[in-house]
Design a protein around this motif. Sequence first.
Motif, PDB file in Angstrom:
ATOM      1  N   ARG A 172       2.657  10.861  -9.328  1.00 15.79           N
ATOM      2  CA  ARG A 172       1.801  11.204 -10.472  1.00 15.79           C
ATOM      3  C   ARG A 172       1.086  12.535 -10.242  1.00 15.79           C
ATOM      4  O   ARG A 172       0.999  13.378 -11.137  1.00 15.79           O
ATOM      5  CB  ARG A 172       0.782  10.094 -10.697  1.00 15.79           C
ATOM      6  N   GLU A 173       0.587  12.745  -9.021  1.00 19.35           N
ATOM      7  CA  GLU A 173      -0.096  14.002  -8.708  1.00 19.35           C
ATOM      8  C   GLU A 173       0.862  15.183  -8.754  1.00 19.35           C
ATOM      9  O   GLU A 173       0.498  16.274  -9.224  1.00 19.35           O
ATOM     10  CB  GLU A 173      -0.754  13.902  -7.339  1.00 19.35           C
ATOM     11  N   ASP A 183       2.152   1.852  -3.485  1.00 16.91           N
ATOM     12  CA  ASP A 183       1.110   2.379  -4.369  1.00 16.91           C
ATOM     13  C   ASP A 183       0.836   3.858  -4.089  1.00 16.91           C
ATOM     14  O   ASP A 183       0.639   4.660  -5.017  1.00 16.91           O
ATOM     15  CB  ASP A 183      -0.170   1.573  -4.201  1.00 16.91           C
ATOM     16  N   LEU A 184       0.823   4.241  -2.815  1.00 20.94           N
ATOM     17  CA  LEU A 184       0.598   5.649  -2.462  1.00 20.94           C
ATOM     18  C   LEU A 184       1.747   6.528  -2.945  1.00 20.94           C
ATOM     19  O   LEU A 184       1.533   7.665  -3.390  1.00 20.94           O
ATOM     20  CB  LEU A 184       0.422   5.796  -0.951  1.00 20.94           C
ATOM     21  N   ASP A 213       1.451  15.992 -12.387  1.00 20.95           N
ATOM     22  CA  ASP A 213       0.274  16.625 -12.970  1.00 20.95           C
ATOM     23  C   ASP A 213       0.144  18.072 -12.521  1.00 20.95           C
ATOM     24  O   ASP A 213      -0.223  18.954 -13.320  1.00 20.95           O
ATOM     25  CB  ASP A 213      -0.989  15.845 -12.579  1.00 20.95           C
ATOM     26  N   LYS A 246       3.603   5.980  -5.599  1.00 22.13           N
ATOM     27  CA  LYS A 246       3.435   6.134  -7.044  1.00 22.13           C
ATOM     28  C   LYS A 246       2.347   7.166  -7.370  1.00 22.13           C
ATOM     29  O   LYS A 246       2.508   7.984  -8.277  1.00 22.13           O
ATOM     30  CB  LYS A 246       3.077   4.785  -7.667  1.00 22.13           C
ATOM     31  N   LEU A 247       1.260   7.097  -6.619  1.00 17.66           N
ATOM     32  CA  LEU A 247       0.178   8.053  -6.842  1.00 17.66           C
ATOM     33  C   LEU A 247       0.616   9.478  -6.501  1.00 17.66           C
ATOM     34  O   LEU A 247       0.279  10.435  -7.211  1.00 17.66           O
ATOM     35  CB  LEU A 247      -1.030   7.658  -5.986  1.00 17.66           C
ATOM     36  N   GLY A 248       1.399   9.638  -5.424  1.00 15.26           N
ATOM     37  CA  GLY A 248       1.891  10.955  -5.058  1.00 15.26           C
ATOM     38  C   GLY A 248       2.793  11.552  -6.127  1.00 15.26           C
ATOM     39  O   GLY A 248       2.728  12.750  -6.413  1.00 15.26           O
ATOM     40  N   THR A 279       0.839  -1.219   0.000  1.00 13.68           N
ATOM     41  CA  THR A 279       0.000   0.000   0.000  1.00 13.68           C
ATOM     42  C   THR A 279       0.863   1.254   0.000  1.00 13.68           C
ATOM     43  O   THR A 279       0.561   2.226  -0.714  1.00 13.68           O
ATOM     44  CB  THR A 279      -0.910  -0.008   1.224  1.00 13.68           C
TER      45      THR A 279
END
Length: 371
Positions: free
Chosen positions: A158-159, A151-152, A162, A154-156, A148
């Motif tokens: 990406r944000e 995954d967090l 962006d 990786k998401l951070g 987890t």
Amino acid sequence: MPETVKPVGPLRVGATALVIAIAALTLGLGGALPAQEAAPEETLRPVRLLVVDPPHNTLQRQFYGQVVARQTVDLAFQVGGQLNALPVMNGQTVSEGDLLAQLDLEPFDRAVSRAELNLTQAQRDFDRVQQLAQSNVASEARFDEAQTALDLAKLGLREARDARDDATLSAAFDGLVAQRLVANYSTVAQGTPVLRLHDMSQPRIEIDVPERLFRSAGRLEGLEFTADLGDGMAGIPLRVAEYTAETRGVSQSYAVDLALPPVEGYTPLPGRTATVTATLPSGSSDALVIPVTALVHTADRSTEVMIYEPVGADTGTVRALPVTVVSREGADLGIKPGEALQPGMEIVSTGAHLLTDGMQVRRFTGFRESD
């Protein structure tokens, strides 16, 4: 004693002579006094005239429209920050992909670096826990926590990337900069409009079409539109692009956007005015068309018009001529053919109810002091 004759004084003799002179003058003129001057001629009433046109098989209406963009967009950043670049000017034409505005990227670059480090750390932790889980040293719950966290991370990342991309505004289409809404180097919040951009890829002319004409044409398929752009650019064909499917307020009119083709020498800036002519075929008709203001209603409920019969260059008489109204379209009336009213005749276009049969009038050629 004889009476004494008194001498006549000079004053009395002079008065007597004056009386005799006046009497002689009167008798010499036959006793007639000078005649009074004749009264000035009565001022003739001016009338506005129009020539009755031959019958036609189309109805035409004119509308005043404005050039509008295909769409107008207020551009805003999806993130907040300090505006660092605003290279475009009002009225500038831009192409798709051109830089319009940009925030200071340093804070966003730091956020991306931080997210990359967090992802690296999460990846190492996951790899270690995975090896321990394969040796049955780490529990399954710890392995899930490491997964987890990875995954967090990786998401951070990406944000963060962006957000850095959102700090730059580029033109999504070829357009025209209408207005810069903020000054450069100012701090703007997320969603605050900074620039207004017109999409001029397909300029349009917007007009308001009355609901009555809309209904007569069977929506818009039966109407043909042409534009007069001024400076000799007339008869430009227009095509219906879109229209609002509801009327505007009490005017009962529909907003219609007409696609304007490229015209050499014409720059379609939003707000420029144009005259649009709508033509609606009305089928075969031999009725004569006159304005409703030319019609006179008599006491016996009949209708008539006033025919102008010239006598001189600018004067003449009017004659009442009965007519029969067969149709009405807006401010125009259709007159039954075959009656005394014929194409080419001149009729009083307005104020005919103030005239009487046989009255002398003069043609209205402009205002003057006696009018």
